[in-house]
Design an enzyme around this catalytic site. Structure first.
Site, PDB file in Angstrom:
ATOM      1  N   ASN A 187      42.913 -30.918  17.714  1.00 42.66           N
ATOM      2  CA  ASN A 187      42.163 -29.690  17.397  1.00 42.66           C
ATOM      3  C   ASN A 187      42.018 -28.912  18.689  1.00 42.66           C
ATOM      4  O   ASN A 187      41.782 -29.512  19.744  1.00 42.66           O
ATOM      5  CB  ASN A 187      40.752 -30.018  16.897  1.00 42.66           C
ATOM      6  CG  ASN A 187      40.749 -30.617  15.515  1.00 42.66           C
ATOM      7  OD1 ASN A 187      41.798 -30.778  14.905  1.00 42.66           O
ATOM      8  ND2 ASN A 187      39.570 -30.969  15.035  1.00 42.66           N
ATOM      9  N   GLY A 188      42.105 -27.602  18.625  1.00 46.99           N
ATOM     10  CA  GLY A 188      41.946 -26.793  19.831  1.00 46.99           C
ATOM     11  C   GLY A 188      43.228 -26.037  20.141  1.00 46.99           C
ATOM     12  O   GLY A 188      44.128 -25.941  19.290  1.00 46.99           O
ATOM     13  N   GLU A 199      34.010 -11.933   2.111  1.00 45.25           N
ATOM     14  CA  GLU A 199      34.657 -13.207   2.431  1.00 45.25           C
ATOM     15  C   GLU A 199      34.896 -14.082   1.216  1.00 45.25           C
ATOM     16  O   GLU A 199      35.898 -14.786   1.182  1.00 45.25           O
ATOM     17  CB  GLU A 199      33.961 -13.954   3.566  1.00 45.25           C
ATOM     18  CG  GLU A 199      32.607 -14.494   3.288  1.00 45.25           C
ATOM     19  CD  GLU A 199      32.031 -15.274   4.487  1.00 45.25           C
ATOM     20  OE1 GLU A 199      32.782 -15.885   5.236  1.00 45.25           O
ATOM     21  OE2 GLU A 199      30.799 -15.275   4.630  1.00 45.25           O
ATOM     22  N   GLU A 230      24.916  -8.443   5.954  1.00 47.51           N
ATOM     23  CA  GLU A 230      25.133  -9.803   5.455  1.00 47.51           C
ATOM     24  C   GLU A 230      25.662  -9.769   4.009  1.00 47.51           C
ATOM     25  O   GLU A 230      26.578 -10.503   3.647  1.00 47.51           O
ATOM     26  CB  GLU A 230      23.807 -10.593   5.553  1.00 47.51           C
ATOM     27  CG  GLU A 230      23.731 -11.901   4.779  1.00 47.51           C
ATOM     28  CD  GLU A 230      24.663 -12.991   5.287  1.00 47.51           C
ATOM     29  OE1 GLU A 230      25.363 -12.787   6.294  1.00 47.51           O
ATOM     30  OE2 GLU A 230      24.718 -14.054   4.632  1.00 47.51           O
ATOM     31  N   HIS A 237      26.148  10.935   6.978  1.00 48.13           N
ATOM     32  CA  HIS A 237      26.902  11.376   8.159  1.00 48.13           C
ATOM     33  C   HIS A 237      28.404  11.120   8.008  1.00 48.13           C
ATOM     34  O   HIS A 237      29.124  11.047   8.984  1.00 48.13           O
ATOM     35  CB  HIS A 237      26.353  10.697   9.422  1.00 48.13           C
ATOM     36  CG  HIS A 237      24.946  11.091   9.718  1.00 48.13           C
ATOM     37  ND1 HIS A 237      24.605  12.341  10.194  1.00 48.13           N
ATOM     38  CD2 HIS A 237      23.775  10.428   9.544  1.00 48.13           C
ATOM     39  CE1 HIS A 237      23.290  12.421  10.328  1.00 48.13           C
ATOM     40  NE2 HIS A 237      22.760  11.268   9.932  1.00 48.13           N
ATOM     41  N   LYS A 273      35.315 -22.916   8.265  1.00 52.42           N
ATOM     42  CA  LYS A 273      33.861 -23.035   8.350  1.00 52.42           C
ATOM     43  C   LYS A 273      33.386 -22.932   9.787  1.00 52.42           C
ATOM     44  O   LYS A 273      32.417 -22.252  10.085  1.00 52.42           O
ATOM     45  CB  LYS A 273      33.424 -24.380   7.745  1.00 52.42           C
ATOM     46  CG  LYS A 273      31.929 -24.630   7.797  1.00 52.42           C
ATOM     47  CD  LYS A 273      31.181 -23.648   6.926  1.00 52.42           C
ATOM     48  CE  LYS A 273      29.680 -23.830   6.970  1.00 52.42           C
ATOM     49  NZ  LYS A 273      28.993 -22.628   6.456  1.00 52.42           N
ATOM     50  N   TRP A 308      44.562 -25.803  10.609  1.00 54.28           N
ATOM     51  CA  TRP A 308      44.342 -24.365  10.384  1.00 54.28           C
ATOM     52  C   TRP A 308      45.220 -23.677  11.423  1.00 54.28           C
ATOM     53  O   TRP A 308      44.955 -23.767  12.628  1.00 54.28           O
ATOM     54  CB  TRP A 308      42.865 -24.044  10.587  1.00 54.28           C
ATOM     55  CG  TRP A 308      42.454 -22.656  10.174  1.00 54.28           C
ATOM     56  CD1 TRP A 308      42.062 -22.252   8.933  1.00 54.28           C
ATOM     57  CD2 TRP A 308      42.370 -21.489  11.017  1.00 54.28           C
ATOM     58  NE1 TRP A 308      41.742 -20.913   8.955  1.00 54.28           N
ATOM     59  CE2 TRP A 308      41.927 -20.420  10.217  1.00 54.28           C
ATOM     60  CE3 TRP A 308      42.633 -21.237  12.361  1.00 54.28           C
ATOM     61  CZ2 TRP A 308      41.727 -19.133  10.708  1.00 54.28           C
ATOM     62  CZ3 TRP A 308      42.442 -19.952  12.854  1.00 54.28           C
ATOM     63  CH2 TRP A 308      41.992 -18.919  12.027  1.00 54.28           C
ATOM     64  N   LYS A 336      29.294 -11.237   2.933  1.00 52.47           N
ATOM     65  CA  LYS A 336      29.397 -12.310   1.948  1.00 52.47           C
ATOM     66  C   LYS A 336      30.334 -11.909   0.805  1.00 52.47           C
ATOM     67  O   LYS A 336      31.166 -12.686   0.369  1.00 52.47           O
ATOM     68  CB  LYS A 336      27.993 -12.629   1.418  1.00 52.47           C
ATOM     69  CG  LYS A 336      27.752 -14.051   1.163  1.00 52.47           C
ATOM     70  CD  LYS A 336      27.203 -14.868   2.299  1.00 52.47           C
ATOM     71  CE  LYS A 336      27.859 -14.728   3.629  1.00 52.47           C
ATOM     72  NZ  LYS A 336      27.163 -15.468   4.679  1.00 52.47           N
ATOM     73  N   ARG A 339      36.079 -27.298   6.256  1.00 53.96           N
ATOM     74  CA  ARG A 339      36.285 -26.597   7.529  1.00 53.96           C
ATOM     75  C   ARG A 339      37.343 -25.510   7.418  1.00 53.96           C
ATOM     76  O   ARG A 339      37.434 -24.650   8.289  1.00 53.96           O
ATOM     77  CB  ARG A 339      36.710 -27.606   8.602  1.00 53.96           C
ATOM     78  CG  ARG A 339      35.612 -28.590   8.965  1.00 53.96           C
ATOM     79  CD  ARG A 339      36.152 -29.704   9.825  1.00 53.96           C
ATOM     80  NE  ARG A 339      36.506 -29.280  11.160  1.00 53.96           N
ATOM     81  CZ  ARG A 339      35.754 -29.475  12.240  1.00 53.96           C
ATOM     82  NH1 ARG A 339      34.601 -30.076  12.122  1.00 53.96           N
ATOM     83  NH2 ARG A 339      36.160 -29.080  13.423  1.00 53.96           N
ATOM     84  N   CYS A 388      40.621 -26.920  12.141  1.00 54.46           N
ATOM     85  CA  CYS A 388      41.282 -28.224  11.991  1.00 54.46           C
ATOM     86  C   CYS A 388      40.266 -29.366  11.943  1.00 54.46           C
ATOM     87  O   CYS A 388      39.191 -29.283  12.525  1.00 54.46           O
ATOM     88  CB  CYS A 388      42.210 -28.479  13.164  1.00 54.46           C
ATOM     89  SG  CYS A 388      43.368 -27.153  13.453  1.00 54.46           S
TER      90      CYS A 388
HETATM   91  O1  M6R Z   1      28.764 -21.742  12.785  1.00 54.72           O
HETATM   92  P1  M6R Z   1      28.354 -20.359  13.159  1.00 54.72           P
HETATM   93  O2  M6R Z   1      27.043 -19.967  12.607  1.00 54.72           O
HETATM   94  O3  M6R Z   1      28.407 -20.114  14.647  1.00 54.72           O
HETATM   95  O4  M6R Z   1      29.441 -19.422  12.515  1.00 54.72           O
HETATM   96  C1  M6R Z   1      29.461 -18.041  12.770  1.00 54.72           C
HETATM   97  C2  M6R Z   1      30.352 -17.322  11.793  1.00 54.72           C
HETATM   98  O5  M6R Z   1      31.667 -17.777  11.926  1.00 54.72           O
HETATM   99  C3  M6R Z   1      29.879 -17.530  10.358  1.00 54.72           C
HETATM  100  O6  M6R Z   1      28.578 -17.087  10.153  1.00 54.72           O
HETATM  101  C4  M6R Z   1      30.817 -16.786   9.391  1.00 54.72           C
HETATM  102  O7  M6R Z   1      30.708 -15.411   9.563  1.00 54.72           O
HETATM  103  C5  M6R Z   1      30.482 -17.204   7.955  1.00 54.72           C
HETATM  104  N1  M6R Z   1      31.692 -17.494   7.248  1.00 54.72           N
HETATM  105  C6  M6R Z   1      29.698 -16.172   7.231  1.00 54.72           C
HETATM  106  O8  M6R Z   1      29.429 -16.538   5.929  1.00 54.72           O
END
Ligand code: M6R
Length: 608
Positions: free
Chosen positions: A100-101, A488, A481, A504, A603, A74, A485, A27, A2
């Site tokens: 927010n929260g 997502e 990673e 395995h 984000k 959100w 990527k 965000r 949010c």
């Molecule tokens: O802001 P942060 O680095 O703590 O965020 C951690 C994860 O939420 C963040 O890396 C998330 O996995 C990304 N969307 C990856 O691209």
């Protein structure tokens, strides 16, 4: 997650708020709302979906009010809908809040308020705040907010407006960031600095338990117990242009192209080539204290966790200190052992990730010194840690972390060097490492020159439904990673394994329709990796290799090759990750995904 933006000043609030909301889009959100307060009346609009829907709904309103606030939601409690979107009002429609929260005790409070006759309109936890303030309001809005906040359990960043106080905006924070923007004759409230920097660079970061009462010409910060606070005014270094697309189609692509600078900026002023040394100033530890570190624990989530895992190899090899990388979200639940010699790092781009913050607090509770490796200046992790370092990657807007990942890896390499040189690393190794580190930004640039070819490759693989990402040593975290990527941003299934693990079990899935990304640089594992590549080939598996320039042998074994320049084994992740970022981006674009704001994601993940 949010986002909040609020304004009180002399200009009509409507366009300032809408513009602010657009800056907060990154965000992640599912609905948006706006409220302005004009001549004793609230004008409020909330819509499901994109901010454009909200913009369309209020296009002809032309409100002239100079006080207002807006929110991107959100969903946590209650599905995304107009009704559940913020702002939320009290029963009389005089008071309005954005939040927010998560309010953990909202059900108990809601039942008590309903018994007193309060009518709730949404399924959210947030609405309870509006009714609670209404219940406590006796003409002093600040007092009513204070009294109400003392009843809340959970986390909040809130902003409040009341029609009877037409030039007052109140904001408060506990566990969810709130920033106050300062300018002559106008003040702002926001959940982060992005909507503020086009108006002002002077900001106050509220601390947990603080309340700000702002008018066009004044701001007053106090605690929930009404003790006055003299907050520090911070100057934000980010330029607004840094948070814009600058001609790129998406923030994600722009940010991948900023990876060379992310590596450069993370190193700036921190490595000393002639002495083969590194020095991260903000760690707040002297050399003796650093020498006494016997074990390092790193807590992080998502990409930051994978950067940490690559860092684990670097620190163990160069500094000879055992490193454990923990999912921040699991850290608290396994009763971690923290002894005198343990140093904890929390890595986070946003500095606001709730799971990482909770892990950090747990480590502190157990007596650990916790250092942050953070991108967002002034963020909660940066402020609540005992020291640490900024990666200085600049604003990262795309939900997928890319340049921050490179910045984090660079800092971890620098840490390995700094710890290493305080222990047994010889001068010559230090010098070699610094020299090679300095070449990394240029080497990344040379990989980015292959963007067109990687785009074509991604397009030609856009029909595949599953991918493996395989790597060994420090390139296994890079495989993780790469898979994250791809998942997502493109919503294509991808799984990562250590190269040798495939046999395995997962190898059973291999056929021509299940391609594998094999990360096989010319490092000390090359021969072993090639054996694993042969195993996949023998099963007719399709492969894309990320290999070292000059390796002509590899093209005989795989279907496609992306070459990266040669470097030291433990710095290779800084290079191999770049083609994986580009591949994920281009494949997502080919599938017409909303690359910068993938579905269901936020984000900065500010709930546990
Ligand atoms: O802001 P942060 O680095 O703590 O965020 C951690 C994860 O939420 C963040 O890396 C998330 O996995 C990304 N969307 C990856 O691209």
């Amino acid at each position: 997650m949010c986002g909040i933006v609020g304004y009180v000043g002399k200009r009509p609030a409507q366009s300032i708020l809408l513009d602010g909301l657009k800056k907060l889009e990154y965000r992640g959100y599912d609905s948006a709302g706006i409220v302005v307060c004009d001549k004793g009346q609230l004008h409020l609009e909330k819509t499901l979906g994109k901010i454009e829907n909200l913009e369309r709904a209020i296009k002809n309103k032309n409100w002239q009010s100079t006080l207002g606030m807006a929110h991107t939601r959100w969903a946590t409690h209650g599905k995304p809908s107009d009704r559940n979107a913020h702002p939320h009002t009290d029963c009389k429609g005089e008071l309005v809040i954005v939040h927010n929260g998560i309010i953990e005790n909202y059900q108990k409070l809601k039942q008590a308020l309903q018994k007193k006759g309060h009518q709730f309109k949404s399924e959210t936890d947030s609405e309870v705040i509006a009714h609670l303030i209404e219940e406590n309001y006796r003409g002093d809005l600040g007092a009513a907010v204070r009294q109400s906040l003392s009843r809340l359990e959970g986390t909040y960043g809130i902003a409040v407006i009341h029609v009877k106080h037409p030039d007052v905006l109140i904001a408060a924070r506990k566990g969810s960031p709130v920033v106050i923007g300062l300018k002559e004759n106008e003040h702002f409230v926001a959940s982060d600095v992005t909507p503020l920097v086009s108006h002002t660079k002077d900001v106050i970061y509220l601390e947990d338990g603080e309340i700000a009462e702002i008018t066009p010409s004044s701001y007053h910060i106090s605690t929930i117990n009404n003790e006055k606070r003299e907050p520090a005014i911070n100057h934000v270094e980010w330029e607004i242009a840094e948070a814009e697309k600058q001609g790129y189609d998406h923030y994600m692509l722009k940010e991948i192209f900023e990876e060379p600078d992310a590596a450069r900026n993370a190193m700036l002023g921190r490595v000393i080539p002639e002495e083969g040394l590194a020095h991260l100033g903000g760690l707040n530890m002297n050399d003796d204290e650093m020498r006494e570190v016997k074990r390092i624990v790193i807590v992080a989530c998502g990409s930051a966790l994978y950067a940490a895992r690559a860092g684990e190899y670097m620190i163990e090899k160069y500094a000879d200190i055992p490193v454990e990388v923990e999912y921040a979200s699991e850290f608290r639940y396994r009763d971690p052992v923290i002894d005198q010699g343990t140093l904890v790092f929390a890595i986070s781009q946003s500095g606001e990730t709730a799971d990482t913050l909770a892990a950090m607090k747990e480590a502190k509770r157990k007596g650990a010194r916790v250092l942050g490796i953070v991108n967002v200046v002034g963020s909660t992790i940066a402020r609540e840690s005992d020291g640490g370092t900024y990666i200085h990657a600049g604003p990262e807007i795309g939900v997928a972390s890319t340049k921050a990942f490179t910045g984090q890896l660079t800092i971890l390499a620098i840490l390995a060097l700094q710890f290493g040189r305080l222990k047994n690393m010889p001068f010559s190794t230090g010098q070699k490492l610094v020299k090679e580190l300095k070449t990394i930004p240029q080497k990344i640039e040379s990989i980015l020159e292959q963007d067109k070819a990687i785009k074509q490759l991604a397009e030609s693989y856009a029909q595949y439904k599953n991918f493996f990402f395989l790597g060994r040593g420090a390139n296994y975290p890079i495989a993780l990673e790469g898979a994250l990527k791809l998942k997502e941003v493109s919503y294509v299934h991808a799984e990562a394994y250590p190269m040798a693990e495939l046999k395995h079990g997962p190898i059973a899935l291999i056929d021509r329709n299940f391609p594998s990304f094999v990360i096989v640089p010319k490092d000390s594992y090359y021969e072993k990796n090639i054996s694993n590549v042969q195993e996949i080939k023998a099963r007719d598996g399709r492969m894309i290799a990320v290999a070292t320039k000059g390796d002509s042998n590899i093209s005989n074994l795989v279907d496609e090759v992306i070459y990266v320049p040669k470097t030291l084994d433990l710095l290779i992740p800084l290079l191999t990750v770049v083609p994986l970022h580009l591949f994920a981006y281009h494949l997502a674009v080919a599938l017409k995904r909303d690359v910068d704001k993938p579905r269901n994601l936020a984000k900065s993940v500010t709930v546990e």
